[in-house]
Scaffold this motif. Structure first.
Motif, PDB file in Angstrom:
ATOM      1  N   THR A 260       9.440  47.630  19.127  1.00 54.43           N
ATOM      2  CA  THR A 260       9.316  46.219  18.775  1.00 54.43           C
ATOM      3  C   THR A 260       8.273  45.568  19.666  1.00 54.43           C
ATOM      4  O   THR A 260       7.864  46.134  20.674  1.00 54.43           O
ATOM      5  N   TRP A 261       7.865  44.341  19.312  1.00 56.40           N
ATOM      6  CA  TRP A 261       6.799  43.745  20.108  1.00 56.40           C
ATOM      7  C   TRP A 261       6.919  42.272  20.398  1.00 56.40           C
ATOM      8  O   TRP A 261       6.214  41.759  21.243  1.00 56.40           O
ATOM      9  N   ASN A 262       7.743  41.494  19.759  1.00 54.94           N
ATOM     10  CA  ASN A 262       7.724  40.063  20.072  1.00 54.94           C
ATOM     11  C   ASN A 262       9.085  39.532  20.466  1.00 54.94           C
ATOM     12  O   ASN A 262      10.058  40.262  20.532  1.00 54.94           O
ATOM     13  N   ASP A 263       9.144  38.223  20.739  1.00 51.29           N
ATOM     14  CA  ASP A 263      10.374  37.618  21.229  1.00 51.29           C
ATOM     15  C   ASP A 263      11.498  37.649  20.211  1.00 51.29           C
ATOM     16  O   ASP A 263      12.641  37.398  20.539  1.00 51.29           O
ATOM     17  N   GLU A 264      11.195  37.959  18.973  1.00 48.36           N
ATOM     18  CA  GLU A 264      12.218  38.100  17.952  1.00 48.36           C
ATOM     19  C   GLU A 264      12.462  39.578  17.640  1.00 48.36           C
ATOM     20  O   GLU A 264      13.116  39.910  16.663  1.00 48.36           O
ATOM     21  N   CYS A 265      11.899  40.455  18.438  1.00 48.60           N
ATOM     22  CA  CYS A 265      12.040  41.910  18.287  1.00 48.60           C
ATOM     23  C   CYS A 265      11.576  42.393  16.918  1.00 48.60           C
ATOM     24  O   CYS A 265      12.236  43.194  16.258  1.00 48.60           O
ATOM     25  N   ALA A 266      10.426  41.899  16.478  1.00 51.20           N
ATOM     26  CA  ALA A 266       9.843  42.378  15.225  1.00 51.20           C
ATOM     27  C   ALA A 266       9.457  43.841  15.393  1.00 51.20           C
ATOM     28  O   ALA A 266       8.929  44.237  16.421  1.00 51.20           O
ATOM     29  N   ARG A 267       9.727  44.618  14.373  1.00 51.85           N
ATOM     30  CA  ARG A 267       9.417  46.044  14.450  1.00 51.85           C
ATOM     31  C   ARG A 267       7.932  46.287  14.188  1.00 51.85           C
ATOM     32  O   ARG A 267       7.306  45.582  13.411  1.00 51.85           O
ATOM     33  N   CYS A 268       7.405  47.317  14.855  1.00 55.64           N
ATOM     34  CA  CYS A 268       6.018  47.707  14.621  1.00 55.64           C
ATOM     35  C   CYS A 268       5.871  48.154  13.176  1.00 55.64           C
ATOM     36  O   CYS A 268       6.758  48.791  12.611  1.00 55.64           O
ATOM     37  N   ARG A 269       4.722  47.833  12.581  1.00 51.97           N
ATOM     38  CA  ARG A 269       4.469  48.185  11.184  1.00 51.97           C
ATOM     39  C   ARG A 269       4.176  49.683  11.072  1.00 51.97           C
ATOM     40  O   ARG A 269       3.815  50.328  12.057  1.00 51.97           O
ATOM     41  N   PRO A 270       4.331  50.251   9.869  1.00 49.75           N
ATOM     42  CA  PRO A 270       3.960  51.656   9.674  1.00 49.75           C
ATOM     43  C   PRO A 270       2.502  51.897  10.103  1.00 49.75           C
ATOM     44  O   PRO A 270       1.651  51.021   9.942  1.00 49.75           O
ATOM     45  N   GLY A 271       2.249  53.072  10.674  1.00 52.46           N
ATOM     46  CA  GLY A 271       0.918  53.398  11.184  1.00 52.46           C
ATOM     47  C   GLY A 271       0.749  53.035  12.641  1.00 52.46           C
ATOM     48  O   GLY A 271      -0.291  53.312  13.233  1.00 52.46           O
ATOM     49  N   THR A 272       1.791  52.397  13.229  1.00 49.37           N
ATOM     50  CA  THR A 272       1.740  52.000  14.636  1.00 49.37           C
ATOM     51  C   THR A 272       3.060  52.366  15.322  1.00 49.37           C
ATOM     52  O   THR A 272       4.036  52.716  14.674  1.00 49.37           O
ATOM     53  N   TYR A 273       3.073  52.236  16.650  1.00 50.36           N
ATOM     54  CA  TYR A 273       4.281  52.501  17.430  1.00 50.36           C
ATOM     55  C   TYR A 273       4.246  51.700  18.724  1.00 50.36           C
ATOM     56  O   TYR A 273       3.199  51.219  19.151  1.00 50.36           O
ATOM     57  N   ALA A 274       5.405  51.552  19.340  1.00 48.78           N
ATOM     58  CA  ALA A 274       5.525  50.934  20.669  1.00 48.78           C
ATOM     59  C   ALA A 274       6.482  51.813  21.459  1.00 48.78           C
ATOM     60  O   ALA A 274       7.681  51.808  21.226  1.00 48.78           O
ATOM     61  N   ALA A 275       5.938  52.600  22.376  1.00 49.35           N
ATOM     62  CA  ALA A 275       6.729  53.571  23.120  1.00 49.35           C
ATOM     63  C   ALA A 275       7.585  52.921  24.201  1.00 49.35           C
ATOM     64  O   ALA A 275       8.573  53.474  24.629  1.00 49.35           O
ATOM     65  N   ALA A 276       7.206  51.730  24.653  1.00 53.13           N
ATOM     66  CA  ALA A 276       7.942  51.061  25.717  1.00 53.13           C
ATOM     67  C   ALA A 276       8.011  49.580  25.396  1.00 53.13           C
ATOM     68  O   ALA A 276       7.464  49.111  24.415  1.00 53.13           O
ATOM     69  N   TYR A 277       8.686  48.844  26.253  1.00 52.07           N
ATOM     70  CA  TYR A 277       8.730  47.396  26.097  1.00 52.07           C
ATOM     71  C   TYR A 277       7.309  46.887  26.247  1.00 52.07           C
ATOM     72  O   TYR A 277       6.693  47.050  27.280  1.00 52.07           O
ATOM     73  N   SER A 278       6.774  46.284  25.182  1.00 55.82           N
ATOM     74  CA  SER A 278       5.340  46.037  25.189  1.00 55.82           C
ATOM     75  C   SER A 278       4.911  44.615  24.860  1.00 55.82           C
ATOM     76  O   SER A 278       3.743  44.350  24.709  1.00 55.82           O
ATOM     77  N   TRP A 279       5.841  43.696  24.784  1.00 56.45           N
ATOM     78  CA  TRP A 279       5.461  42.324  24.482  1.00 56.45           C
ATOM     79  C   TRP A 279       5.023  41.620  25.756  1.00 56.45           C
ATOM     80  O   TRP A 279       5.593  41.810  26.824  1.00 56.45           O
ATOM     81  N   SER A 280       3.987  40.842  25.658  1.00 61.05           N
ATOM     82  CA  SER A 280       3.492  40.097  26.804  1.00 61.05           C
ATOM     83  C   SER A 280       3.631  38.600  26.532  1.00 61.05           C
ATOM     84  O   SER A 280       3.011  38.088  25.601  1.00 61.05           O
ATOM     85  N   PRO A 281       4.424  37.869  27.321  1.00 61.69           N
ATOM     86  CA  PRO A 281       4.566  36.432  27.076  1.00 61.69           C
ATOM     87  C   PRO A 281       3.260  35.674  27.296  1.00 61.69           C
ATOM     88  O   PRO A 281       3.067  34.601  26.749  1.00 61.69           O
ATOM     89  N   MET A 282       2.338  36.232  28.058  1.00 62.68           N
ATOM     90  CA  MET A 282       1.067  35.562  28.320  1.00 62.68           C
ATOM     91  C   MET A 282       0.154  35.620  27.097  1.00 62.68           C
ATOM     92  O   MET A 282      -0.582  34.697  26.821  1.00 62.68           O
ATOM     93  N   SER A 283       0.209  36.711  26.348  1.00 59.37           N
ATOM     94  CA  SER A 283      -0.704  36.848  25.214  1.00 59.37           C
ATOM     95  C   SER A 283      -0.009  36.588  23.877  1.00 59.37           C
ATOM     96  O   SER A 283      -0.643  36.188  22.922  1.00 59.37           O
ATOM     97  N   ASN A 284       1.299  36.842  23.820  1.00 56.76           N
ATOM     98  CA  ASN A 284       2.072  36.636  22.600  1.00 56.76           C
ATOM     99  C   ASN A 284       1.395  37.272  21.381  1.00 56.76           C
ATOM    100  O   ASN A 284       1.260  36.664  20.336  1.00 56.76           O
TER     101      ASN A 284
END
Length: 87
Positions: free
Chosen positions: A6-30
């Motif tokens: 997932t990647w955002n504050d609402e835990c949206a899942r990564c779209r097909p063709g992508t992945y997030a191996a670790a906690y990867s959301w940045s509040p600075m860049s959103n």
């Protein structure tokens, strides 16, 4: 912190063709911190934590794919995770 895949504050899942191996959301860049699947891999599901290597006889010559391409007749893939067609 957000669950892997997932990647955002609402835990949206990564779209097909992508992945997030670790906690990867940045509040600075959103912004989306999901990473495109690398060459030789694909992901056809939402919320992946890793990508899958292409099977023998298939290849992925670009990043961010949701499926691998079948090798044309008379050619082959260089084993699992092929990034180009062999002659």
């Amino acid at each position: 912190m957000h669950p892997p895949g997932t990647w955002n504050d609402e835990c949206a899942r990564c779209r097909p063709g992508t992945y997030a191996a670790a906690y990867s959301w940045s509040p600075m860049s959103n912004v989306d911190k999901c990473t495109d699947c690398p060459l030789g891999t694909y992901m056809d599901q939402l919320g992946a934590t890793e990508c899958t290597q292409c099977d023998v006889g298939k290849y992925a010559s670009t990043t961010g794919l949701t499926s691998c391409t079948e090798c044309p007749p008379g050619t082959y893939g260089e084993g699992n995770g092929a990034t180009e067609v062999g002659q």
